[in-house]
Design a protein around this motif. Structure first.
Motif, PDB file in Angstrom:
ATOM      1  N   MET A 178      19.391  -2.471 -13.404  1.00  0.00           N
ATOM      2  CA  MET A 178      19.190  -3.635 -14.261  1.00  0.00           C
ATOM      3  C   MET A 178      20.351  -4.636 -14.138  1.00  0.00           C
ATOM      4  SD  MET A 178      16.314  -3.928 -15.544  1.00  0.00           S
ATOM      5  CE  MET A 178      14.924  -2.855 -15.193  1.00  0.00           C
ATOM      6  N   GLN A 179      20.927  -4.694 -12.965  1.00  0.00           N
ATOM      7  CA  GLN A 179      21.896  -5.747 -12.675  1.00  0.00           C
ATOM      8  C   GLN A 179      21.102  -7.004 -12.302  1.00  0.00           C
ATOM      9  OE1 GLN A 179      24.553  -4.225  -9.664  1.00  0.00           O
ATOM     10  NE2 GLN A 179      25.813  -3.150 -11.162  1.00  0.00           N
ATOM     11  N   ILE A 180      21.259  -8.036 -13.132  1.00  0.00           N
ATOM     12  CA  ILE A 180      20.435  -9.238 -13.026  1.00  0.00           C
ATOM     13  C   ILE A 180      21.176 -10.321 -12.260  1.00  0.00           C
ATOM     14  CG2 ILE A 180      19.226 -11.004 -14.360  1.00  0.00           C
ATOM     15  CD1 ILE A 180      18.051  -8.133 -14.520  1.00  0.00           C
ATOM     16  N   THR A 181      20.451 -11.064 -11.405  1.00  0.00           N
ATOM     17  CA  THR A 181      21.048 -12.151 -10.637  1.00  0.00           C
ATOM     18  C   THR A 181      20.869 -13.479 -11.383  1.00  0.00           C
ATOM     19  OG1 THR A 181      19.068 -12.815  -9.429  1.00  0.00           O
ATOM     20  CG2 THR A 181      20.278 -10.908  -8.574  1.00  0.00           C
TER      21      THR A 181
ATOM     22  N   GLY B 197      16.794  -9.026  -9.654  1.00  0.00           N
ATOM     23  CA  GLY B 197      17.464  -7.931 -10.337  1.00  0.00           C
ATOM     24  C   GLY B 197      17.013  -6.576  -9.818  1.00  0.00           C
ATOM     25  N   ASP B 198      17.892  -5.600  -9.956  1.00  0.00           N
ATOM     26  CA  ASP B 198      17.609  -4.241  -9.495  1.00  0.00           C
ATOM     27  C   ASP B 198      16.977  -3.441 -10.622  1.00  0.00           C
ATOM     28  OD1 ASP B 198      18.072  -1.365  -8.986  1.00  0.00           O
ATOM     29  OD2 ASP B 198      19.146  -2.081  -7.215  1.00  0.00           O
ATOM     30  N   ARG B 199      15.783  -2.896 -10.387  1.00  0.00           N
ATOM     31  CA  ARG B 199      15.077  -2.177 -11.453  1.00  0.00           C
ATOM     32  C   ARG B 199      15.755  -0.861 -11.808  1.00  0.00           C
ATOM     33  NH1 ARG B 199      10.942   1.637  -9.503  1.00  0.00           N
ATOM     34  NH2 ARG B 199      11.186   1.912  -7.261  1.00  0.00           N
ATOM     35  N   GLN B 200      16.598  -0.330 -10.910  1.00  0.00           N
ATOM     36  CA  GLN B 200      17.282   0.926 -11.194  1.00  0.00           C
ATOM     37  C   GLN B 200      18.519   0.707 -12.055  1.00  0.00           C
ATOM     38  OE1 GLN B 200      15.863   3.655 -10.410  1.00  0.00           O
ATOM     39  NE2 GLN B 200      14.348   2.975  -8.926  1.00  0.00           N
TER      40      GLN B 200
ATOM     41  N   GLU C  61       0.811  -1.212   0.000  1.00  0.00           N
ATOM     42  CA  GLU C  61       0.000   0.000   0.000  1.00  0.00           C
ATOM     43  C   GLU C  61       0.851   1.272   0.000  1.00  0.00           C
ATOM     44  OE1 GLU C  61      -2.908  -0.037  -0.717  1.00  0.00           O
ATOM     45  OE2 GLU C  61      -3.964  -1.768   0.083  1.00  0.00           O
ATOM     46  N   GLU C  62       2.091   1.151   0.378  1.00  0.00           N
ATOM     47  CA  GLU C  62       2.989   2.312   0.393  1.00  0.00           C
ATOM     48  C   GLU C  62       3.870   2.377  -0.854  1.00  0.00           C
ATOM     49  OE1 GLU C  62       1.139   1.544   3.884  1.00  0.00           O
ATOM     50  OE2 GLU C  62       2.672   0.165   3.154  1.00  0.00           O
ATOM     51  N   GLY C  63       3.613   1.511  -1.851  1.00  0.00           N
ATOM     52  CA  GLY C  63       4.361   1.584  -3.103  1.00  0.00           C
ATOM     53  C   GLY C  63       5.038   0.293  -3.526  1.00  0.00           C
ATOM     54  N   LEU C  64       4.358  -0.855  -3.392  1.00  0.00           N
ATOM     55  CA  LEU C  64       4.903  -2.163  -3.811  1.00  0.00           C
ATOM     56  C   LEU C  64       6.244  -2.438  -3.136  1.00  0.00           C
ATOM     57  CD1 LEU C  64       4.260  -1.944  -7.698  1.00  0.00           C
ATOM     58  CD2 LEU C  64       2.623  -2.477  -5.885  1.00  0.00           C
ATOM     59  N   LEU C  65       6.415  -1.989  -1.912  1.00  0.00           N
ATOM     60  CA  LEU C  65       7.734  -2.008  -1.278  1.00  0.00           C
ATOM     61  C   LEU C  65       8.240  -3.423  -1.021  1.00  0.00           C
ATOM     62  CD1 LEU C  65       7.349   0.929   1.275  1.00  0.00           C
ATOM     63  CD2 LEU C  65       8.227   0.988  -1.068  1.00  0.00           C
ATOM     64  N   GLY C  66       7.372  -4.307  -0.509  1.00  0.00           N
ATOM     65  CA  GLY C  66       7.823  -5.658  -0.185  1.00  0.00           C
ATOM     66  C   GLY C  66       8.200  -6.464  -1.404  1.00  0.00           C
ATOM     67  N   SER C  67       7.372  -6.417  -2.449  1.00  0.00           N
ATOM     68  CA  SER C  67       7.686  -7.195  -3.659  1.00  0.00           C
ATOM     69  C   SER C  67       8.899  -6.609  -4.380  1.00  0.00           C
ATOM     70  CB  SER C  67       6.474  -7.245  -4.591  1.00  0.00           C
ATOM     71  OG  SER C  67       6.041  -5.960  -4.973  1.00  0.00           O
ATOM     72  N   ARG C  68       9.047  -5.300  -4.390  1.00  0.00           N
ATOM     73  CA  ARG C  68      10.223  -4.702  -5.032  1.00  0.00           C
ATOM     74  C   ARG C  68      11.501  -5.073  -4.282  1.00  0.00           C
ATOM     75  NH1 ARG C  68       7.536   1.095  -6.905  1.00  0.00           N
ATOM     76  NH2 ARG C  68       7.206   0.473  -9.089  1.00  0.00           N
TER      77      ARG C  68
END
Length: 515
Positions: free
Chosen positions: A384-387, A379-382, A364-371
């Protein structure tokens, strides 16, 4: 000319081979396993646990604001329940920081003069209380622009302040509940119409209004107003209640803020317009929790067999706002996904890939847990370093649009999965699942996966009363749930997850977005 005939023949032959190859590629995706689906339907429709789970999540544990005691107790229940069903690796996986917890311990609000009546109203999250009952005058402060502040400086201390003008409240000539019609589903199957040109002036006005509201909040706090009373955008006693203060413990506290039913707000407002004094008595006990600023997601698995290192995920957000019990947003989605896992486990059918459930907090505060989860695992959306795990996820399926049954699925712009989902939907057309939309839909946790190029899908659902009555309101309660719809959802989710887990290959995916 004689030379071209063999070339033409070769070209035609190559095209035929390529077409045959494409046809084979499509048929590699097996048809739905009707025997398995029959098992899922029997388990999910005749032996469902979904309403029992929802009874605990809503009635027993109540609202599940992230980092509140209610949230943590509800999570303990979910972990214990998932474990009792025989799921593996059931755990709370921490992420953070999120910020302080908050809960409302007591709320009482009444007009005491010129007449007594109780207010239908709720305190906003992350706002302080009144430190006991406060009896004070209500005032309307018409503060709409910067020049208005000086007129009210020094006049609002200890007062209950209304700043919003009264709006018209129209009658409801259409039903609040709605199921999608065949025409609406057909329209959703089409590409989204082009968006109108960006209205920069409207955007600037919106930003200016946000900035002005921040100034107004700061002004009322500094002036020492007893509380800020704000009318709900809904009517009929339905009140939208979200956040009113900061969850960062380093930020200063604001004044108490109260969302009021428009009908009660209107009575106070109109009485003040008549120059008749209004006295209110309000008692708010709110509590902050600073002992643990991190939150967590709830995770559970059914291990796979020969492709156990690959994963299929399903999930929903577990948190809610505070004024109701988070039944349709999103106790429904959480219980559906828990029930889908129970169905898969109880059916005792082998799945090649590991199936992983995640129940998110901080949505509810901005998809914080799933992000946070996607950043840690895929991977980091900022940047784009992929694991390495990124290559092992087949798909993520999400439910977060209320209690209405599944009518289809959004492709999120991934056209390559259309023939697969068309095939998998066939057994569920009689249940009402008929639509595939190429469109993307936002605001739910599948976006966290889509942002890093992973197949993330949200199901299309009947709206029922979601936007008209329950979404983020005090009416988001158990009574608004539709049991038959929820059972249908759990069976379909279990089936889609099962077919994804047992497919020969991972679901097709879009290119990874460029940084």
């Amino acid at each position: 000319m004689k030379v071209r005939k063999p070339i033409k023949f070769v070209l035609l032959f190559m095209l035929a081979v390529m077409s045959a190859g494409a046809a084979v590629a499509q048929t590699e995706w097996s048809a739905p396993d009707t025997a398995a689906i029959n098992k899922f339907e029997d388990e999910g429709l005749q032996h469902s646990h979904i309403m029992e789970v929802l009874g605990y999540l809503t009635d027993v544990y109540g609202p599940r604001l992230t980092n509140s005691p209610n949230m943590r107790e509800a999570a303990e229940y979910a972990v214990k329940t998932l474990g009792s069903w025989g799921l593996s690796n059931v755990r709370e996986e921490p992420w953070g920081p999120f910020g302080r917890g908050w809960s409302n311990e007591l709320f009482q609000a009444n007009e005491v003069a010129p007449r007594h009546f109780p207010l239908i109203a709720y305190p906003k999250a992350w706002t302080p209380g009144t430190n006991g009952p406060v009896t004070a005058e209500a005032v309307y402060a018409k503060i709409e622009k910067d020049n208005d502040f000086k007129e009210y400086r020094g006049k609002l201390k200890g007062k209950f302040v209304l700043t919003a003008p009264m709006r018209a409240v129209d009658a409801h000539f259409d039903a609040l509940g709605h199921r999608l019609t065949d025409q609406e589903l057909a329209d959703m199957a089409q590409p989204r119409p082009p968006l109108p040109p960006l209205d920069r002036a409207a955007r600037d006005r919106f930003r200016e209004q946000q900035q002005f509201n921040e100034k107004l909040l700061k002004f009322l706090t500094e002036e020492g107003a007893a509380a800020w009373l704000e009318p709900s955008p809904h009517d009929g006693g339905t009140i939208t209640v979200q956040s009113g203060g900061s969850r960062d413990p380093k930020d200063p506290l604001v004044l108490p803020r109260v969302a009021v039913a428009i009908e009660n707000y209107g009575r106070i407002f109109r009485t003040l317009e008549k120059n008749i004094p209004v006295t209110l008595q309000i008692n708010i006990a709110n509590k902050f929790y600073d002992d643990n600023l991190d939150s967590f997601n709830i995770v559970a698995e059914i291990p796979g067999t020969d492709k156990a290192d690959q994963v299929v995920m399903l999930g929903a957000h577990f948190d809610s706002w505070d004024s109701a019990t988070g039944a349709t947003d999103n106790g429904a989605g959480s219980a559906v996904m828990m029930e889908a896992m129970r169905i898969l486990k109880a059916s005792n059918l082998k799945m090649r890939r590991t199936v992983r459930l995640a129940l998110w907090t901080g949505e509810e505060e901005g998809l914080l847990g799933s992000r946070a989860y996607v950043s840690a695992h895929f991977g980091d959306r900022q940047t784009m370093q992929i694991t390495p795990e990124h290559a092992k996820l087949s798909a993520y399926f999400n439910v977060d649009n209320g209690t209405g049954k599944i009518r289809g699925i959004y492709l999120q712009g991934n056209e390559d999965v259309r023939p697969i989902f068309e095939k998998w939907m066939e057994p569920f057309k009689s249940m009402g699942m008929t639509a595939i939309s190429i469109r993307g839909t936002g605001g739910t946790d599948h976006i966290s996966f889509d942002e890093v190029g992973l197949p993330g899908f949200q199901f299309i659902q009947d709206p029922i009363e979601y936007e008209t009555r329950t979404h983020h309101t005090n009416m988001d309660v158990y009574e608004r749930l539709q049991e038959a719809d929820l059972k249908q959802m759990a069976v379909i989710v279990a089936s889609f997850v099962y077919m994804t887990a047992n497919a020969e290959q991972l679901l097709p995916r879009k290119p990874v977005p460029k940084h």
